[in-house]
Scaffold this motif. Structure first.
Motif, PDB file in Angstrom:
ATOM      1  N   ARG A  73      61.740 -20.820  57.691  1.00 24.56           N
ATOM      2  CA  ARG A  73      61.538 -20.812  59.062  1.00 24.56           C
ATOM      3  C   ARG A  73      61.069 -19.494  59.468  1.00 24.56           C
ATOM      4  NH1 ARG A  73      63.313 -25.000  62.438  1.00 24.56           N
ATOM      5  NH2 ARG A  73      64.378 -26.797  61.556  1.00 24.56           N
ATOM      6  N   THR A  74      61.846 -18.640  58.884  1.00 28.59           N
ATOM      7  CA  THR A  74      61.596 -17.084  59.384  1.00 28.59           C
ATOM      8  C   THR A  74      60.252 -16.716  58.632  1.00 28.59           C
ATOM      9  OG1 THR A  74      62.893 -16.243  57.694  1.00 28.59           O
ATOM     10  CG2 THR A  74      64.293 -16.387  59.737  1.00 28.59           C
ATOM     11  N   GLY A  75      59.821 -17.171  57.574  1.00 31.25           N
ATOM     12  CA  GLY A  75      58.533 -16.638  57.159  1.00 31.25           C
ATOM     13  C   GLY A  75      57.517 -17.263  57.874  1.00 31.25           C
ATOM     14  N   ARG A  76      57.707 -18.390  58.510  1.00 23.76           N
ATOM     15  CA  ARG A  76      56.509 -19.123  59.185  1.00 23.76           C
ATOM     16  C   ARG A  76      56.639 -18.315  60.564  1.00 23.76           C
ATOM     17  NH1 ARG A  76      58.117 -22.575  62.961  1.00 23.76           N
ATOM     18  NH2 ARG A  76      60.064 -23.502  61.872  1.00 23.76           N
ATOM     19  N   LEU A  77      57.897 -18.044  61.185  1.00 22.07           N
ATOM     20  CA  LEU A  77      57.485 -17.411  62.453  1.00 22.07           C
ATOM     21  C   LEU A  77      57.240 -15.984  62.352  1.00 22.07           C
ATOM     22  CD1 LEU A  77      61.382 -18.395  63.655  1.00 22.07           C
ATOM     23  CD2 LEU A  77      59.243 -18.988  64.808  1.00 22.07           C
ATOM     24  N   ALA A  78      57.464 -15.161  61.195  1.00 19.28           N
ATOM     25  CA  ALA A  78      56.884 -14.042  60.940  1.00 19.28           C
ATOM     26  C   ALA A  78      55.418 -13.913  60.924  1.00 19.28           C
ATOM     27  CB  ALA A  78      57.560 -13.297  59.825  1.00 19.28           C
TER      28      ALA A  78
END
Length: 385
Positions: free
Chosen positions: A303-308
């Motif tokens: 999720r954080t990879g996608r948001l970043a």
């Protein structure tokens, strides 16, 4: 100065690949620096469980859960309470959590990353960082310098940003140890079931399942201070917790044949003071970690990879790479991840309350309220006594 890439991603694990795939697909020159020298081959030392949201995030990247790295599925879970009564909860879905060979899973992610157009550098262990007005620079152990407009640190709990910028501190509320033991067999473990033994003391829980035929894992999570006060080694502490709280489990822990490499890690949790700086975003475990209790670590990483990736794309297009420009990343992370971490924190509180656990064993409505997503109605009840 001439730059080596638009974006440097440190670490080609789930978080790093989730960002790299999207940015490369969007047309950016992405350089992923992976500290390992090559693919691991089979790696089942952690018995990774991929919950359904993790699988959904992977599907967005084009990674399918198929092949010999996909192992046993989890179709239900069993809660064992302090009095050794238990409830069984089937997962009412056509898609189930699945255990994987982490080596095969990572290889699938990296293959997708390269196919998307990112460049992958093996043996690229980053030891230091520099930030200039026009670039971010990653310096590797062999003194190579890689420069880019933007840097995403997905280097895990030992990420270079945490050291270089002094961002990491212990979690003030929960400092735990994890100890995993692997067995060739484990009599009485229900197949395709995550077996959670909840004690209400010492913040302790021992949970596990069969990973594949001939391999079972049970992992202890407990307060680190308790282990230190007992002055026991990790495995001795594991056995002591089972002996004092769970005769059923203890008999099997001592009787069943152990295989593979046992491991321990402490402290499990830590906090990170800032996840966004000028030309820098931290993702995955580099942005903080609490506990593996719910099996959502890979979900949070993806999720954080996608948001970043989304925040980086916007920043590169506008030319504003200041920390303030990454407010959407912080807001998205707060909405998608931090609320889930609050749920994990609530679960850790329950593990310290034997009366609450005993009430949960008898009261279905209360059980649903305290276990959240794990409060699926029970279809079976019993006792290990």
């Amino acid at each position: 100065m001439s730059l080596d890439a638009d974006v440097i991603v440190i670490g080609a694990g789930p978080a790093g690949c989730a960002a790299a795939v999207r940015l490369a697909t969007a047309g950016y020159d992405v350089l992923a620096l992976e500290r390992k020298e090559r693919e691991d081959g089979e790696d089942i030392t952690s018995g990774e469980v991929m919950v359904v949201p993790t699988q959904n995030e992977c599907a967005q990247l084009g990674v399918k859960f198929e092949g010999d790295w996909v192992l046993d599925r989890i179709t239900g879970f069993r809660n064992v309470y302090p009095d050794l009564s238990w409830t069984y909860h089937p997962i009412l879905s056509t898609v189930y959590p699945v255990q994987v060979d982490r080596g095969g899973f990572n290889a699938a992610l990296r293959r997708t990353t390269v196919e998307a157009g990112a460049r992958l550098v093996w043996n690229g262990r980053v030891t230091d960082l520099e930030f200039r007005d026009d670039a971010a620079i990653a310096i590797t152990a062999d003194f190579k310098r890689y420069s880019a407009r933007m840097l995403i640190d997905a280097g895990g709990r030992y990420a270079p940003s945490l050291r270089a910028l002094n961002l990491k501190s212990e979690d003030p509320e929960f400092s735990q140890i994890g100890v995993a033991v692997f067995f060739k067999s484990f009599d009485g473990t229900p197949l395709n079931t995550w077996d959670r033994h909840l004690y209400g003391v010492r913040g302790a829980m021992i949970s596990g399942s069969r990973i594949r035929p001939g391999l079972y894992r049970y992992i202890l999570e407990a307060d680190l201070a308790e282990k230190q006060s007992d002055r026991l080694g990790a495995i001795e502490f594991y056995e002591s917790v089972a002996r004092h709280n769970d005769r059923w489990l203890y008999e099997r822990v001592m009787r069943e044949p152990r295989v593979g490499r046992q491991w321990s890690m402490a402290p499990l949790g830590y906090r990170v003071s800032a996840v966004a700086r000028d030309r820098l975003l931290l993702v995955g475990d580099a942005a903080g970690y609490l506990s593996p209790i719910t099996g959502q670590g890979n979900e949070f990483a993806l999720r954080t990879g996608r948001l970043a990736a989304s925040a980086t794309d916007e920043a590169l297009r506008t030319g504003d790479l200041s920390a303030d420009a990454f407010a959407p990343y912080i807001a998205g992370r707060r909405y998608e991840v931090d609320r889930q971490v609050d749920y994990v924190r609530a679960q850790l509180h329950i593990l310290r309350d034997p009366d609450a656990l005993l009430r949960a064993s008898r009261d279905a409505e209360y059980r649903a309220s305290v276990f959240g997503p794990y409060g699926i109605p029970a279809t079976e009840h019993g006792s290990l006594v």
